[in-house]
Design a protein around this motif. Structure first.
Motif, PDB file in Angstrom:
ATOM      1  N   ASP A 176       8.561  -6.073   6.317  1.00 31.90           N
ATOM      2  CA  ASP A 176       6.925  -6.292   5.821  1.00 31.90           C
ATOM      3  C   ASP A 176       7.179  -7.495   5.028  1.00 31.90           C
ATOM      4  O   ASP A 176       7.853  -7.581   3.884  1.00 31.90           O
ATOM      5  CB  ASP A 176       6.491  -4.917   5.320  1.00 31.90           C
ATOM      6  CG  ASP A 176       5.066  -5.223   4.778  1.00 31.90           C
ATOM      7  OD1 ASP A 176       4.235  -5.820   5.753  1.00 31.90           O
ATOM      8  OD2 ASP A 176       4.714  -5.511   3.656  1.00 31.90           O
ATOM      9  N   VAL A 177       6.225  -8.436   5.091  1.00 36.84           N
ATOM     10  CA  VAL A 177       5.857  -9.512   4.121  1.00 36.84           C
ATOM     11  C   VAL A 177       4.521  -9.454   3.560  1.00 36.84           C
ATOM     12  O   VAL A 177       4.252 -10.320   2.705  1.00 36.84           O
ATOM     13  CB  VAL A 177       6.220 -10.924   5.007  1.00 36.84           C
ATOM     14  CG1 VAL A 177       7.428 -10.888   5.689  1.00 36.84           C
ATOM     15  CG2 VAL A 177       4.919 -11.361   6.031  1.00 36.84           C
ATOM     16  N   VAL A 178       3.642  -8.521   3.936  1.00 38.51           N
ATOM     17  CA  VAL A 178       2.413  -8.457   3.603  1.00 38.51           C
ATOM     18  C   VAL A 178       2.108  -7.500   2.535  1.00 38.51           C
ATOM     19  O   VAL A 178       1.419  -7.797   1.404  1.00 38.51           O
ATOM     20  CB  VAL A 178       1.571  -7.920   4.921  1.00 38.51           C
ATOM     21  CG1 VAL A 178      -0.022  -7.882   4.358  1.00 38.51           C
ATOM     22  CG2 VAL A 178       1.631  -8.998   5.973  1.00 38.51           C
ATOM     23  N   GLY A 179       2.770  -6.154   2.351  1.00 36.44           N
ATOM     24  CA  GLY A 179       2.508  -5.344   1.399  1.00 36.44           C
ATOM     25  C   GLY A 179       1.006  -4.738   1.564  1.00 36.44           C
ATOM     26  O   GLY A 179       0.563  -4.705   2.497  1.00 36.44           O
ATOM     27  N   GLY A 180       0.667  -3.893   0.452  1.00 40.42           N
ATOM     28  CA  GLY A 180      -0.696  -3.225   0.594  1.00 40.42           C
ATOM     29  C   GLY A 180      -0.688  -2.077   1.617  1.00 40.42           C
ATOM     30  O   GLY A 180       0.440  -1.430   2.026  1.00 40.42           O
ATOM     31  N   ILE A 202       0.872 -10.345  -0.318  1.00 40.54           N
ATOM     32  CA  ILE A 202      -0.154 -11.073  -0.115  1.00 40.54           C
ATOM     33  C   ILE A 202      -1.480 -10.167   0.126  1.00 40.54           C
ATOM     34  O   ILE A 202      -2.603 -10.423   0.060  1.00 40.54           O
ATOM     35  CB  ILE A 202      -0.164 -11.983   1.011  1.00 40.54           C
ATOM     36  CG1 ILE A 202      -1.350 -13.178   1.093  1.00 40.54           C
ATOM     37  CG2 ILE A 202       0.101 -11.455   2.326  1.00 40.54           C
ATOM     38  CD1 ILE A 202      -1.291 -14.425   2.051  1.00 40.54           C
ATOM     39  N   GLY A 203      -1.189  -9.077   0.898  1.00 38.40           N
ATOM     40  CA  GLY A 203      -2.279  -8.026   1.182  1.00 38.40           C
ATOM     41  C   GLY A 203      -2.492  -7.320  -0.042  1.00 38.40           C
ATOM     42  O   GLY A 203      -3.738  -7.041  -0.492  1.00 38.40           O
ATOM     43  N   SER A 204      -1.698  -6.744  -0.954  1.00 30.96           N
ATOM     44  CA  SER A 204      -1.791  -6.084  -2.129  1.00 30.96           C
ATOM     45  C   SER A 204      -0.601  -5.982  -2.791  1.00 30.96           C
ATOM     46  O   SER A 204       0.518  -5.679  -2.101  1.00 30.96           O
ATOM     47  CB  SER A 204      -2.638  -4.744  -2.029  1.00 30.96           C
ATOM     48  OG  SER A 204      -2.704  -4.010  -3.009  1.00 30.96           O
ATOM     49  N   GLY A 205      -0.695  -5.558  -3.887  1.00 26.99           N
ATOM     50  CA  GLY A 205       0.718  -5.281  -4.719  1.00 26.99           C
ATOM     51  C   GLY A 205       0.652  -3.531  -4.961  1.00 26.99           C
ATOM     52  O   GLY A 205       1.341  -3.026  -5.197  1.00 26.99           O
TER      53      GLY A 205
END
Length: 282
Positions: A176-180, A202-205
């Motif tokens: 996963d590279v997006v997060g959240g 980039i999605g969320s921490g």
């Protein structure tokens, strides 16, 4: 502290030079590790953040940041990988180190058409994994084929909004590279004893979920720290990229730029009109 490439140009006060990855030939050295003329790769650490980055003709860095460029890799290929490629390879490296195998089933990769995701897909495909590309929107069959994925899913699956503590197992592991919530979905939908790596936010921490996938399926969450990765692992990963994990970059996805034309490329990125990777030749 030892330094390599000591020749620098004087810049106006408070000027910051960006770029988190570079390949340089050592111009001047006070190091026992590298001699003048050695090609070295520098990614991560403080480069381009609290330290002047690679968009410069000369740059001074500690020798502890430098990786000797593998003998069977050229400068163009090294920078086609760059920090994104190293992060992708490190993600695969950690999956394998934690016991992920092709026999376990497919691995999902989020942000599959991005820099990290596309390279991760190609490496996984090359070493025998079935790859599920997860994108914000469905991509063309041609684009999915180019990155070595066998199937794809969109955000209706990769960004589950049901709120359920666990989902039907749909992949054996994930990068996963997006997060959240996307990372949460990858964990919830992972098969027993699978591994999920995380390298972006980039999605969320934030990570809002229960412990159930971990204690009922034995899923492992693996953090990817490409910035301060130990040098012995860093060198191993670059050597793999130069040998068993080397990929053939689509020439349509690698664009060459000079410092003079770089701003045009940056503008395209800001306008979300850029596709592929940009190699800056100085």
């Amino acid at each position: 502290m030892h330094y390599q490439a000591l020749a620098t140009k004087v810049l106006p006060e408070n000027t910051h030079t960006p770029r988190a990855s570079m390949l340089q030939v050592v111009e001047e050295s006070h190091s026992e590790l590298f001699a003048v003329g050695d090609p070295v790769i520098v990614t991560s650490y403080e480069l381009g953040m609290n330290h002047p980055g690679g968009f410069a003709e000369y740059i001074q860095v500690p020798d502890s940041w430098a990786v000797a460029m593998p003998k069977n890799m050229n400068a163009y290929t090294a920078m086609s990988y760059g920090t994104a490629g190293f992060t992708a390879a490190l993600s695969v490296f950690r999956l394998l180190h934690n016991g992920q195998t092709p026999a376990m089933g497919p691995v999902a990769v989020t942000g599959a058409l991005g820099g990290v995701g596309s390279i991760a897909c190609q490496i996984l495909n090359k070493i025998g994994f079935e790859v599920i590309a997860a994108n914000y929107e469905m991509a063309s069959h041609k684009d999915i084929e180019k990155i070595g994925a066998q199937s794809q899913i969109d955000r209706s699956i990769s960004d589950d909004q049901s709120g359920r503590p666990m989902l039907k197992a749909q992949w054996a592991g994930a990068i996963d590279v997006v997060g959240g919530n996307t990372l949460t979905t990858m964990i919830k939908g992972c098969q027993p004893l699978g591994n999920v790596t995380t390298c972006g936010n980039i999605g969320s921490g934030d990570l809002e979920m229960t412990v159930y996938p971990f204690i009922l399926r034995g899923v492992s969450l693996l953090g990817i720290d490409s910035q301060n990765c130990p040098m012995d692992i860093r060198q191993k990963v670059w050597n793999l990229l130069a040998s068993d994990w080397s990929i053939d970059f689509d020439p349509d996805l690698i664009h060459e730029s000079s410092l003079e034309t770089l701003q045009d490329r940056i503008n395209l990125m800001l306008e979300k009109k850029s596709k592929g990777r940009v190699v800056v030749k100085i």
